[in-house]
Design an enzyme around this catalytic site. Structure first.
Site, short mmCIF file in Angstrom:
data_model
loop_
_atom_site.label_atom_id
_atom_site.label_comp_id
_atom_site.label_asym_id
_atom_site.label_seq_id
_atom_site.Cartn_x
_atom_site.Cartn_y
_atom_site.Cartn_z
N ASP A 571 0.77 -1.23 0.00
CA ASP A 571 0.00 0.00 0.00
C ASP A 571 0.81 1.30 0.00
O ASP A 571 1.05 1.88 -1.05
CB ASP A 571 -0.98 -0.01 1.17
N GLU A 823 -2.99 -8.12 12.64
CA GLU A 823 -2.54 -7.76 11.29
C GLU A 823 -1.06 -7.42 11.28
O GLU A 823 -0.30 -7.86 10.42
CB GLU A 823 -3.36 -6.58 10.80
#
Length: 857
Positions: A571, A823
């Site tokens: 990202d 995560e």
């Protein structure tokens, strides 16, 4: 008040006794689940809001979900929840929330003759979870109530409630189950007082009685970011004992009542099913299953126990792992199975979603990048779901006759979801994404499933059918990369962006948004498509380059740059030009005498249009070759060559094995010659060189035409050990990279922050864009961690790699306790960050458990 009023009325009434299930001595009966893996994940909780969130917008509690079902349950957080598996979580197509608090469908018991209430809240309680069940054992002076919850279909959970009478005399019991739907909508500060009806007036929840149970109905909801629901969806509760349900006037509270005879020293069993159903078709289909479950529950419970025994037997094979490491392995398996969603909506087979509790990942959403990792791990204990997870991604692989993007034949979409977008004839989904794909590591996962089927599960025919099925699809995806993302046609594809309204105009030209005090109307004329204050939407690649070269801007948003970052799976990584304003100023201060405009040039990302022979736009490439994608393509070639030798003769593309081997060899040479910087001793992306006339100008190195020079200015990241993980590095380059990885001032944060840190963050500490709490510029992601230590091990640094892995297990918050797998993690403190119950983290932790701790060489 409502509960006690109904209970008092029940005690004074005559209730017809139900025919309860009881077991004969020769019937095979499911035992209470136990074993060594109790409370591996904290399953307790008492939600107070429909959207009861933690600081990262995860659902606060870790509901138990299994078998691909679309709802979950919690263990009671305290004695007020004894007698219920409340805290029911619903997954409404693409988002999850809590339906109820902990006391929903709570059992109350009274002696009908004496009127004495038997207080389960005061019972001696044993409450725990196992990998495949939730258990409550509640002992009072006169009764023991044992409740076990299992999932028995992909829509239904089953509670066996066993009531044992040790009062010394027969008892006539009055039973009540009651509960109320949550009234408050959202725990986020500023929203705490809003009701569900106020925030979601169209949801229209209402409880209605049905025969021996109740159903909860909902209004249709689609156009929001928290609930997606069809108007004929239902949640059903049905019992094996005859009962009557009353509903309060507001239609969100209920009480179900029944009577039950229990002989002296005898035991009775009552069964309750809970089913979350998306539409009327599912309601009708599941009703037949529910009837069979309640008539004959034992085979269903035994099947669940046997299924989990199989998972454990096939998955827990590392005899050298410590007890703590084994519990993490089980936790990883539980997490992956909990994120398994069965076929529903426009997804026609099982899939695995990133996280059942994270707001943006909880529903039926499938990403390729996540899938490759999840399937690689699940191949070893749940291979059929691993295969279906991969099939879900390929179900929407673009064909040559695609009505929207025929130029993208072979392309894999970034996100597919429960609902097709309206552009593809579906109900519409905000989450569906075609702007980009993900790195080409698919063949890696497919081959792992193949070997597991053949070698571990003794299913050679299935293994052969699997690669025969997948090989042509993998070849089409491989070819797409070289056709649509290889701007200079050198076999080294770039990350980029697809043709999409978020990137380009209808006539096929990229656009950007620029914030500047300069009058861009005067400079670009009609190419300024929109103008709002100091913000300009400017069309055209040449204009974009002019902006980078000549315009003094304060902000720049490039849709293609955003998509290219997504396409990499990293990202907002530094190498794609992402850096905070404060960090950029510090970089300018140290490198350019505080000249911000000059410093920004090092972080600007340029693009090129990829067009076919007819000039039609295929998409956009960053003018930057990424070392991780080059490495994935290297291994992709190797796996495809291996697969070509194994597939059946009739499979298209079988003859291409040598082509793939040649491609791998060329990439091996290119990566080590062009992408390694000898001075800083690390691998980097390459900035593709453009001459003054705007033409690509390769740089020759040792007889190899390199697209350009390594981008050293944007610092080091985990892409630099991609060649090690994929086996593309030479031993000489690998030695130097490992030396950097083990440097306490670069990536070895476990050494620098001994006793707290976790190594291999997503940017080195020397990276100008590093921060311990930035998504892809500091946090430790477990896929990149695994790629790093596995790469080290492959090149002879197994002992050092195990040291890093041990620090991860020891220092990551909640890892060896009962915390959810997260995560990502803070590299300096080990604190949890991001989504909870995260699938790809679980996948890599399972890989570490299974294979990594067996040896250190």
């Amino acid at each position: 008040m409502f509960r006690h009023t109904v209970l008092a009325a029940l005690i004074g009434s005559v209730i017809a006794l139900a025919g309860c299930n009881s077991s004969s001595q020769d019937e095979k009966t499911a035992a209470v689940p136990s074993g060594p893996y109790k409370n591996v994940i904290d399953r307790t909780g008492s939600p107070a809001f429909l959207r009861d969130y933690d600081e990262y917008s995860n659902l606060k509690y870790n509901a138990f979900v299994d078998l691909g079902a679309w709802h979950g349950h919690l263990l009671p957080a305290d004695e007020q929840g004894y007698g219920a598996f409340g805290g029911i979580m619903q997954i409404t197509q693409e988002y999850a929330h809590y339906m109820s608090g902990q006391a929903f469908d709570k059992l109350h018991i009274a002696d009908r003759l004496s009127g004495e209430v038997i207080d389960l809240a005061g019972a001696e309680a044993t409450v725990y979870s196992t990998p495949g069940a939730l258990v409550q054992i509640l002992k009072t002076d006169v009764l023991t109530v044992q409740m076990v919850l299992r999932f028995v279909t992909d829509r239904t959970s089953l509670v066996e409630t066993q009531i044992t009478n040790h009062s010394g005399k027969a008892m006539e019991l009055a039973l009540t189950w009651d509960g109320e739907l949550l009234e408050k909508a959202r725990s986020t500060p500023g929203y705490e007082t809003m009701s569900v009806d106020d925030m979601y007036p169209d949801y229209q929840r209402r409880i209605e009685p049905i025969e021996n149970g109740l159903k909860i109905r909902f209004g249709e909801m689609k156009d929001n970011w928290a609930i997606r629901n069809d108007g004929d969806a239902e949640f059903r509760i049905v019992r094996s004992v005859a009962n009557q349900t009353q509903v309060e006037t507001n239609n969100i509270a209920f009480s179900s009542t029944a009577g039950q005879h229990v002989p002296a020293d005898g035991t009775v069993k009552i069964y309750t099913t809970y089913s979350h159903l998306h539409n009327a078709e599912e309601v009708e289909k599941e009703a037949r299953k529910i009837a069979d479950i309640l008539a004959n529950p034992q085979p269903y419970m035994l099947a669940t126990d046997e299924r989990w025994n199989s998972y454990i037997a096939s998955g827990m094979v590392n005899q050298q792992a410590t007890e703590a490491q084994a519990r993490v392995g089980v936790k990883a398996m539980m997490t992956l199975n909990g994120n398994w969603r069965s076929a529903a909506g426009d997804i026609h087979q099982s899939t695995v979603t990133p996280s059942v509790t994270a707001r943006w990942f909880s529903g039926n959403l499938t990403w390729p990048w996540d899938t490759w990792k999840q399937a690689y791990a699940m191949a070893h204990f749940n291979p059929d779901v691993a295969m279906d997870n991969i099939r879900t991604v390929f179900e929407y692989q673009v064909k040559g006759n695609d009505p929207i993007r025929p130029q993208d034949q072979g392309y894999l979409l970034d996100v597919v979801s429960y609902s097709l977008p309206q552009s593809r004839g579906g109900a519409g989904s905000e989450n569906w994404n075609e702007r980009n794909t993900k790195p080409s590591l698919a063949a890696w996962a497919v081959m792992e499933v193949y070997h597991a089927l053949k070698d571990e599960f003794n299913r050679p025919a299935d293994a052969q059918a699997w690669i025969d099925e997948m090989y042509p699809k993998l070849v089409a995806y491989h070819d797409w990369w070289l056709t649509n993302r290889d701007h200079n046609n050198n076999g080294v594809p770039e990350y980029g962006a697809a043709v999409d309204p978020a990137h380009n105009t209808e006539d096929g030209h990229m656009y950007v948004w620029v914030t500047t005090t300069e009058d861009l109307n005067a400079r670009f004329g009609a190419d300024v498509l929109e103008h709002k204050g100091n913000d300009y939407k400017v069309r055209g690649m040449d204009n974009y380059n002019t902006i980078l070269d000549e315009v003094n801007y304060t902000a720049l948003h490039v849709g293609a740059q955003e998509a290219a970052g997504w396409e990499s799976g990293m990202d907002n990584a530094a190498r794609f030009g992402f850096i905070s304003d404060e960090q950029l100023q510090a970089y300018a201060d140290s490198h350019y005498g505080s000249n911000l405009s000059a410093a920004r040039k090092d972080w600007e990302v340029r693009f090129a249009e990829n067009r076919d022979d007819n000039g039609e736009l295929l998409g956009f490439s960053m003018l930057q070759e990424s070392v991780d994608q080059a490495s994935y393509m290297y291994s992709d070639n190797k796996y495809l060559a291996e697969m070509a030798a194994l597939v059946s003769k009739s499979v298209p593309g079988k003859q291409r094995a040598q082509e793939f081997l040649d491609g791998a060899e060329a990439l091996h040479t290119y990566i080590n010659t062009c992408m390694f910087d000898a001075e800083s001793q690390f691998f980097y992306d390459i900035q593709m060189n453009v001459d003054p006339n705007g033409k690509l100008a390769p740089v020759m190195k040792n007889g190899v035409a390199c697209a350009g020079e390594p981008i050293v200015a944007r610092g080091r990241g985990p892409e630099g050990w991609g060649p090690l993980f994929n086996g593309a590095a030479t031993q000489a380059t690998a030695d130097k990279v490992v030396n950097t990885m083990l440097n306490a001032e670069e990536f070895n944060t476990a050494l620098k922050y001994e006793g707290a840190g976790i190594s291999l963050p997503t940017a080195s500490q020397s990276n100008p864009a590093y921060h311990a709490d930035i998504y892809w510029r500091g946090r430790v992601w477990l896929d990149q961690f695994y790629f790093g230590v596995q790469g080290m091990k492959q090149y002879g640094y197994g002992e050092e790699a195990v040291q890093l892995a041990n620090a991860l297990f020891s220092n990551a918050e909640g890892m060896v306790g009962d915390g959810a797998i997260r995560e990502n993690y803070n590299p300096e403190t080990g604190a949890v960050q991001g989504a909870s119950n995260f699938s790809w983290s679980a996948a890599h932790l399972y890989m570490l458990y299974r294979d990594f701790f067996k040896e250190t060489k």
